[in-house]
Design a protein around this motif. Structure first.
Motif, PDB file in Angstrom:
ATOM      1  N   ARG A  95       0.844  -1.179   0.000  1.00  0.00           N
ATOM      2  CA  ARG A  95       0.000   0.000   0.000  1.00  0.00           C
ATOM      3  C   ARG A  95       0.883   1.233   0.000  1.00  0.00           C
ATOM      4  N   SER A 119      -2.200   5.560   2.633  1.00  0.00           N
ATOM      5  CA  SER A 119      -3.207   4.531   2.919  1.00  0.00           C
ATOM      6  C   SER A 119      -3.544   4.548   4.411  1.00  0.00           C
ATOM      7  N   LEU A 174      -5.978   3.281   8.004  1.00  0.00           N
ATOM      8  CA  LEU A 174      -6.763   2.340   8.786  1.00  0.00           C
ATOM      9  C   LEU A 174      -7.398   3.160   9.902  1.00  0.00           C
ATOM     10  N   GLY A 208     -10.315  -0.370   6.578  1.00  0.00           N
ATOM     11  CA  GLY A 208      -9.230   0.140   5.748  1.00  0.00           C
ATOM     12  C   GLY A 208      -8.065  -0.825   5.730  1.00  0.00           C
ATOM     13  N   SER A 209      -6.941  -0.390   5.180  1.00  0.00           N
ATOM     14  CA  SER A 209      -5.749  -1.239   5.189  1.00  0.00           C
ATOM     15  C   SER A 209      -4.504  -0.392   5.059  1.00  0.00           C
ATOM     16  N   VAL A 210      -3.448  -0.857   5.695  1.00  0.00           N
ATOM     17  CA  VAL A 210      -2.158  -0.178   5.565  1.00  0.00           C
ATOM     18  C   VAL A 210      -1.100  -1.095   4.956  1.00  0.00           C
ATOM     19  N   SER A 211      -1.461  -2.350   4.747  1.00  0.00           N
ATOM     20  CA  SER A 211      -0.452  -3.267   4.199  1.00  0.00           C
ATOM     21  C   SER A 211      -1.078  -4.397   3.401  1.00  0.00           C
ATOM     22  N   GLY A 212      -2.350  -4.339   3.164  1.00  0.00           N
ATOM     23  CA  GLY A 212      -2.961  -5.459   2.461  1.00  0.00           C
ATOM     24  C   GLY A 212      -3.099  -6.680   3.352  1.00  0.00           C
ATOM     25  N   GLY A 213      -3.211  -6.447   4.672  1.00  0.00           N
ATOM     26  CA  GLY A 213      -3.498  -7.550   5.578  1.00  0.00           C
ATOM     27  C   GLY A 213      -2.313  -8.062   6.380  1.00  0.00           C
ATOM     28  N   CYS A 214      -1.092  -7.564   6.087  1.00  0.00           N
ATOM     29  CA  CYS A 214       0.106  -8.142   6.697  1.00  0.00           C
ATOM     30  C   CYS A 214       0.301  -7.726   8.147  1.00  0.00           C
ATOM     31  N   GLU A 233      -1.773  -5.425   9.936  1.00  0.00           N
ATOM     32  CA  GLU A 233      -2.923  -4.775  10.549  1.00  0.00           C
ATOM     33  C   GLU A 233      -3.108  -5.190  12.010  1.00  0.00           C
TER      34      GLU A 233
END
Lengths: 111, 226
Positions: free
Chosen positions: A40, A44, A46, A56-62, A64
């Motif tokens: 991201r 971006s 969250l 939201g997301s700051v890493s695509g799920g990694c 969070e």
């Protein structure tokens, strides 16, 4: 142009505003720097509330999960902090930034 | 960030105004900087963040400030409700563009062909006058018909649109440039028009041509290509 057109249902800041109006405490996490192949881009976001719900997301799920934990501290203490996630190959599975990128994330309370 | 700042930020975004949130990274004190702001010490950095559509950190006088840009939504104006416009409008919507189709020929500009999209059936130059064309707007002329394309291109060339493209072969495009030159546009201005439109990927079908146009729009937006 109606509001519904301008900002869609999964808009992070719209949801943060709604949570505040419902009486929740809210923190915002924002990607401020990236290196390498982080998923991201800077900016971006969250939004996290005091009962651990987030959007939201700051890493695509990694990362969070870790960010949500820190955000609860930020809400409790009322002070911002910046987190760095730098991931080596060994750590990739543990923290979850399997892409191998590095990111700085700024977490702040909405007061 | 104060609650009032978040509410003001969302209000600006709903109104389609370009704003930058400036957050002090030590104190979390935050303020909004508008695109036209001249007084804020970080106004110039804020404009750059908007232009690149990318958050950045500025270090000044020992303080680190995060600048997060909030641009108005991307917009695509298509002149010509032609076959290529059908896949292009759908693909562009997926990529985050709000799409408007302009064509006075009501047999082309129909709800069946463009479900859910904004359709304007006025003459293109009249229709465009009703739209705010800004640095987040892409403009594409697809009719091949000088009566429709040329007046619309003239409006687009006088705007801040980040992308202007026109369908047509090299020969068609050369004739188009001659006509627009006769209307008083200089070579530098006319060089803004991507023609023949799209990246050279050997596209054949309408959907493939739509991919090449959308790819070129994104390349220009992200400054991967001049």
């Amino acid at each position: 142009m109606s509001d519904a057109e301008a900002l869609n249902d999964d808009d992070v800041l719209e949801i943060a505003e709604r949570w505040l109006k419902e009486g929740h405490s809210v923190a915002l996490a924002t990607v401020v720097r990236t290196w390498g192949s982080s998923p991201r881009q800077a900016g971006s976001q969250l939004a996290i509330r005091e009962d651990s719900r987030f959007v939201g997301s700051v890493s695509g799920g990694c990362v969070e999960g870790a960010v949500v934990g820190e955000a609860l501290d930020v809400i409790g203490l009322g002070e911002p902090r910046t987190l760095h996630f730098g991931v080596t190959d060994d750590e990739a599975w543990a923290v979850g930034l399997a892409c191998g990128g590095e990111i700085d994330i700024f977490i702040e309370p909405v007061t | 960030m104060k609650r009032e700042t978040l509410l003001a930020l969302n209000a600006a975004r709903r109104a389609g105004r370009a704003v930058v949130l400036a957050s002090d990274m030590t104190t979390a004190a935050a303020r909004l900087i508008t695109a036209g702001d001249k007084d804020d010490p970080l106004a110039e950095d804020a404009r750059e963040a908007l232009r690149l559509d990318k958050a950045r950190i500025v270090e000044k006088d020992g303080a680190a400030t995060m600048l997060t840009p909030y641009n108005p939504p991307l917009e695509l104006l298509i002149v010509g409700a032609v076959h290529i416009a059908q896949p292009l409008s759908r693909m562009a919507a997926l990529a985050g563009f709000r799409v408007t189709i302009i064509d006075p020929r009501t047999a082309f500009a129909t709800e069946e062909r463009f479900p859910g999209l904004t359709l304007l059936t006025a003459w293109p130059d009249e229709a465009l006058k009703t739209r705010a064309i800004n640095h987040r707007t892409a403009f594409v002329a697809l009719t091949h018909d000088p009566k429709l394309d040329d007046p619309a291109l003239a409006v687009a060339l006088r705007s801040e649109a980040f992308y202007i493209g026109a369908l047509g072969s090299k020969k068609t495009h050369a004739k188009r440039l001659d006509r627009l030159t006769a209307h008083g546009f200089d070579a530098t201005t006319l060089a803004r028009i991507k023609g023949p439109i799209g990246l050279a990927i050997g596209a054949v079908t309408p959907a493939e041509i739509a991919v090449s146009i959308l790819a070129q729009m994104i390349a220009v937006l992200r400054r991967a290509e001049g």
